[in-house]
Design an enzyme around this catalytic site. Structure first.
Site, PDB file in Angstrom:
ATOM      1  N   GLY A   1      10.222  44.491  67.266  1.00 48.88           N
ATOM      2  CA  GLY A   1      11.635  44.249  67.091  1.00 48.88           C
ATOM      3  C   GLY A   1      12.132  43.303  68.171  1.00 48.88           C
TER       4      GLY A   1
ATOM      5  N   GLN B   1      18.009  39.117  73.546  1.00 47.73           N
ATOM      6  CA  GLN B   1      16.786  38.942  74.328  1.00 47.73           C
ATOM      7  C   GLN B   1      16.326  37.488  74.399  1.00 47.73           C
ATOM      8  OE1 GLN B   1      14.753  42.308  72.111  1.00 47.73           O
ATOM      9  NE2 GLN B   1      13.714  42.409  74.078  1.00 47.73           N
TER      10      GLN B   1
ATOM     11  N   CYS C   1       9.488  47.486  75.911  1.00 48.39           N
ATOM     12  CA  CYS C   1      10.415  46.416  75.543  1.00 48.39           C
ATOM     13  C   CYS C   1       9.877  45.089  76.069  1.00 48.39           C
ATOM     14  CB  CYS C   1      11.781  46.720  76.146  1.00 48.39           C
ATOM     15  SG  CYS C   1      13.004  45.459  75.811  1.00 48.39           S
ATOM     16  N   LEU C   2       9.979  44.043  75.261  1.00 46.77           N
ATOM     17  CA  LEU C   2       9.489  42.717  75.680  1.00 46.77           C
ATOM     18  C   LEU C   2      10.255  42.194  76.898  1.00 46.77           C
ATOM     19  CD1 LEU C   2       9.034  40.969  72.202  1.00 46.77           C
ATOM     20  CD2 LEU C   2       7.257  41.986  73.633  1.00 46.77           C
TER      21      LEU C   2
ATOM     22  N   HIS D   1      16.821  50.955  69.116  1.00 46.63           N
ATOM     23  CA  HIS D   1      16.475  50.190  70.326  1.00 46.63           C
ATOM     24  C   HIS D   1      17.116  48.796  70.270  1.00 46.63           C
ATOM     25  CE1 HIS D   1      13.346  48.994  73.485  1.00 46.63           C
ATOM     26  NE2 HIS D   1      13.822  47.829  73.094  1.00 46.63           N
ATOM     27  N   GLU D   2      17.012  48.122  69.117  1.00 41.08           N
ATOM     28  CA  GLU D   2      17.524  46.750  69.013  1.00 41.08           C
ATOM     29  C   GLU D   2      19.053  46.717  68.986  1.00 41.08           C
ATOM     30  OE1 GLU D   2      15.384  44.663  69.739  1.00 41.08           O
ATOM     31  OE2 GLU D   2      13.632  45.888  69.307  1.00 41.08           O
TER      32      GLU D   2
ATOM     33  N   HIS E   1      20.298  46.865  72.381  1.00 42.47           N
ATOM     34  CA  HIS E   1      20.273  45.554  73.051  1.00 42.47           C
ATOM     35  C   HIS E   1      21.562  44.777  72.779  1.00 42.47           C
ATOM     36  CE1 HIS E   1      16.416  45.015  74.985  1.00 42.47           C
ATOM     37  NE2 HIS E   1      15.726  45.336  73.909  1.00 42.47           N
TER      38      HIS E   1
END
Ligand code: NI
Length: 164
Positions: free
Chosen positions: A46, A51, A91-92, A133-134, A137
């Site tokens: 995701g 991000q 997470c990236l 999660h997204e 963000h």
């Protein structure tokens, strides 16, 4: 299509609340293509526009990493949630850390597709977790913000080390 630079903690853009997309335009569709390409290149499940430094309410997701079927959701909103389960997340934008986050196990999420048409997803388990999660963000919330205080301190400490 191009691979975008994924912003890493403590980049201030990650704390910013993203703005709703008023009308889905070609620039948004190009961004989505690039986000999907970026997600694929970094083995992510995701990605939120936040991000890649864009404060617009757009997320991409790939619920089945084995069979690549990525999609995007614009202005996602959780309208129903049920259940609760704690599972490890990463997470990236936070390389090298993970930790257990409590999330709802079932969601109904509304939003727009890449054409700007309203869509509704019923999500369970893994996909429900990705959505939460997204969407976090987009609200400037990182998964480490949802860890218990001790785990959060440990995560931040290892992120600082990583950044050096
Ligand atoms: Ni993330």
């Amino acid at each position: 299509m191009s691979i975008l630079k994924v912003r890493k903690y403590p980049d201030p853009v990650l704390k910013r609340k993203a703005l709703p997309v008023k009308e889905v335009c070609d620039a948004d569709r190009r961004l989505i293509d690039d986000m999907i390409e970026t997600m694929k290149a970094s083995d992510g499940v995701g990605l939120a526009a936040t991000q890649v430094g864009v404060s617009r309410r757009i997320i991409t997701f790939n619920p089945s990493p084995e069979s690549w079927r990525a999609d995007a959701l614009i202005n996602p909103a959780i309208i129903k949630r049920r259940g609760s389960e704690s599972k490890e997340e990463g997470c990236l934008s936070l390389p090298g850390v993970n930790g257990p986050v409590r999330r709802s196990t079932y969601l109904v999420v509304e939003g727009l597709d890449i054409k700007g048409n309203p869509v509704c997803y019923e999500a369970k388990g893994f996909l429900a977790r990705i959505f939460q999660h997204e969407i976090d963000h987009l609200d400037g919330i990182l998964f480490i913000d949802r860890l218990n205080p001790i785990k959060r301190i440990m995560a931040k400490r290892s992120l600082k080390k990583e950044a050096k």
